[in-house]
Scaffold this motif. Structure first.
Motif, PDB file in Angstrom:
ATOM      1  N   LEU A 193      85.056  77.290  -8.984  1.00 21.32           N
ATOM      2  CA  LEU A 193      84.774  77.083 -10.534  1.00 21.32           C
ATOM      3  C   LEU A 193      86.356  75.695 -10.100  1.00 21.32           C
ATOM      4  O   LEU A 193      86.217  74.903 -10.943  1.00 21.32           O
TER       5      LEU A 193
ATOM      6  N   ARG B   5      85.217  72.073  -9.286  1.00 27.76           N
ATOM      7  CA  ARG B   5      84.181  71.132 -10.270  1.00 27.76           C
ATOM      8  C   ARG B   5      85.715  71.625 -11.325  1.00 27.76           C
ATOM      9  O   ARG B   5      84.966  70.049 -12.329  1.00 27.76           O
ATOM     10  N   ARG B   6      87.007  72.303 -11.839  1.00 27.52           N
ATOM     11  CA  ARG B   6      87.711  71.724 -13.379  1.00 27.52           C
ATOM     12  C   ARG B   6      88.564  71.989 -12.275  1.00 27.52           C
ATOM     13  O   ARG B   6      89.518  73.524 -12.205  1.00 27.52           O
TER      14      ARG B   6
ATOM     15  N   ASP C 261      79.952  76.627 -15.227  1.00 28.20           N
ATOM     16  CA  ASP C 261      79.800  75.268 -16.276  1.00 28.20           C
ATOM     17  C   ASP C 261      79.911  75.568 -17.247  1.00 28.20           C
ATOM     18  O   ASP C 261      79.559  74.354 -17.912  1.00 28.20           O
TER      19      ASP C 261
END
Length: 442
Positions: A225, A228-229, A340
């Motif tokens: 995560l 991705r973020r 997500d």
């Protein structure tokens, strides 16, 4: 008060491995205590038999419940049996809570005393995570064949449809099973709690730090995560024997800026951490229900969990949260995809508000007063009929003449109502949703 649920004056023993103040207490202890104090509030004389942690008193009274603490992690079992044997005529009914293995109280009680064996989840696969092979084998024998024989004249109580199925399929139990789910805290009023403003995401996991919660998987998920973020933070709330391994895993993966392990915190701090989160996470390999899921939902916070026992009941996929596939090959990647997708949905303020409202409404279906009422109904009818068993363990919707509303009943409570057929206006099998929620129309 419902006439068939009157327990005033009944002498009830609640037998559970731990009490809610034990350092290792969890959802099972919350359930046992809420039921115990709820019955005491209805006038029952309740004794709570449990083990004794260092520093705890051997006897004390709290909220109308008398606590009797005997022995430690393993010695509590024979000591409770001996204590009960010496007072075998002092109880009208017993709630025997199975946390891996039950206490086998029917061995020492008169046959006329009904027993309800509460099962939160089946432990067969978990014994190997905690014990050496020989002890894990013994645990499975006690949980399965020995329990089947011991409670053959009594009944099990499951906290969710998943647990009911597991009792049938994995324990081969053919006797009656009733459903009495967990309660929850009251839902937060709309507008006063819920996911925070859109920005760097904050996710939270409220969990006991024990092997079957799969903390390594949780950290693998956090790492994916974070890629991705950037800016995402994961708050882990809870304590347990795996705390040192968790700290080591965070350091080894270089997640010190991503994962904050809070350890044990007060209820107020826990509530604040959950209420400000965008999502609640669970990587558990299976639960009886998922109390932390419902408590998050009461604050308007949805959950991402795996599609496993218990959690598939507590999370309404696509409505109050999202379920990821529990595939060992790519579990972390699959869960990251699900998180997500969830965060993208929550980026839309209207969708966020819709989900928060659905979460609060779902949590509002469960409260401890209702849980206690359902257990009281089963106990009172069992005492009057002299057994907790039944020939038909389905739940039914029964509408009696003179009653404004039909009710969902099962086991001895249903048998007692149907014993006077002239008083019954209508009866039909309850749907699975009606059985879980304890009222018709779902």
């Amino acid at each position: 008060m419902n006439e068939i649920a009157r327990v005033a004056g009944l002498r009830v023993a609640v037998v559970n491995w731990r009490d809610p103040w034990h350092p290792a207490a969890g959802g099972a202890e919350r359930y046992a205590f809420e039921v115990a104090r709820g019955l005491a509030g209805r006038g029952a004389r309740v004794r709570y038999l449990t083990c004794r942690a260092p520093g705890q008193r051997r006897r004390e009274r709290a909220e109308g419940v008398e606590f009797v603490r005997l022995g430690g992690r393993f010695t509590v079992y024979p000591l409770v049996l001996l204590w009960t044997l010496l007072r075998r005529r002092s109880f009208d009914a017993v709630i025997d809570c199975q946390n891996g293995i039950p206490f086998f109280v029917p061995w020492v009680l008169p046959r006329r005393v009904p027993v309800l064996c509460v099962i939160h989840h089946v432990h067969d696969a978990q014994f190997g995570l905690y014990f050496p092979p020989w002890l894990a084998w013994l645990g499975r024998v006690l949980e399965g064949p020995v329990s089947r024989w011991t409670y053959r004249r009594h009944a099990f109580v499951a906290v969710s449809p998943s647990t009911l199925r597991a009792v049938r399929e994995r324990l081969s139990w053919t006797g009656p099973v009733y459903v009495v789910p967990n309660g929850s805290v009251p839902p937060a009023p709309a507008g006063e709690a819920g996911p925070g403003p859109v920005g760097d995401p904050e996710v939270v996991c409220v969990t006991r730090l024990v092997p079957h919660k799969r903390l390594d998987l949780l950290l693998d998920l956090a790492a994916r995560l974070a890629e991705r973020r950037p800016g995402l933070r994961l708050h882990i709330v809870g304590d347990g024997p795996e705390a040192p391994a968790l700290a080591d895993g965070i350091a080894r993966r270089g997640l010190g800026d991503v994962v904050i392990a809070h350890g044990y915190v007060s209820e107020e701090v826990k509530t604040a951490l959950v209420a400000r989160a965008d999502l609640h996470l669970s990587t558990s390999q299976g639960e009886g229900w998922g109390l932390s899921v419902i408590e998050a939902a009461a604050l308007g916070v949805p959950t991402v969990a795996f599609d496993v026992d218990g959690l598939r009941d507590a999370v309404r996929d696509g409505i109050t949260g999202w379920l990821a596939r529990d595939d060992d090959a790519d579990a972390a990647d699959g869960a990251a995809d699900t998180v997500d997708r969830a965060l993208k949905e929550l980026d839309d303020p209207d969708r966020r508000a819709e989900i928060a409202a659905a979460c609060r409404a779902w949590a509002g279906e469960f409260d401890w007063a209702r849980t206690t009422a359902r257990m009281a109904e089963l106990l009172a009818a069992s005492v009057r009929l002299g057994t907790s068993s039944t020939g038909d363990d389905r739940a039914h919707v029964v509408h009696r003449y003179g009653d404004e509303h039909p009710r969902v009943v099962e086991g001895p409570a249903r048998d007692e109502l149907l014993a006077a057929p002239d008083a019954v206006r209508a009866v039909r099998p309850a749907t699975p949703a009606e059985r879980l929620l304890g009222r018709p129309g779902h």
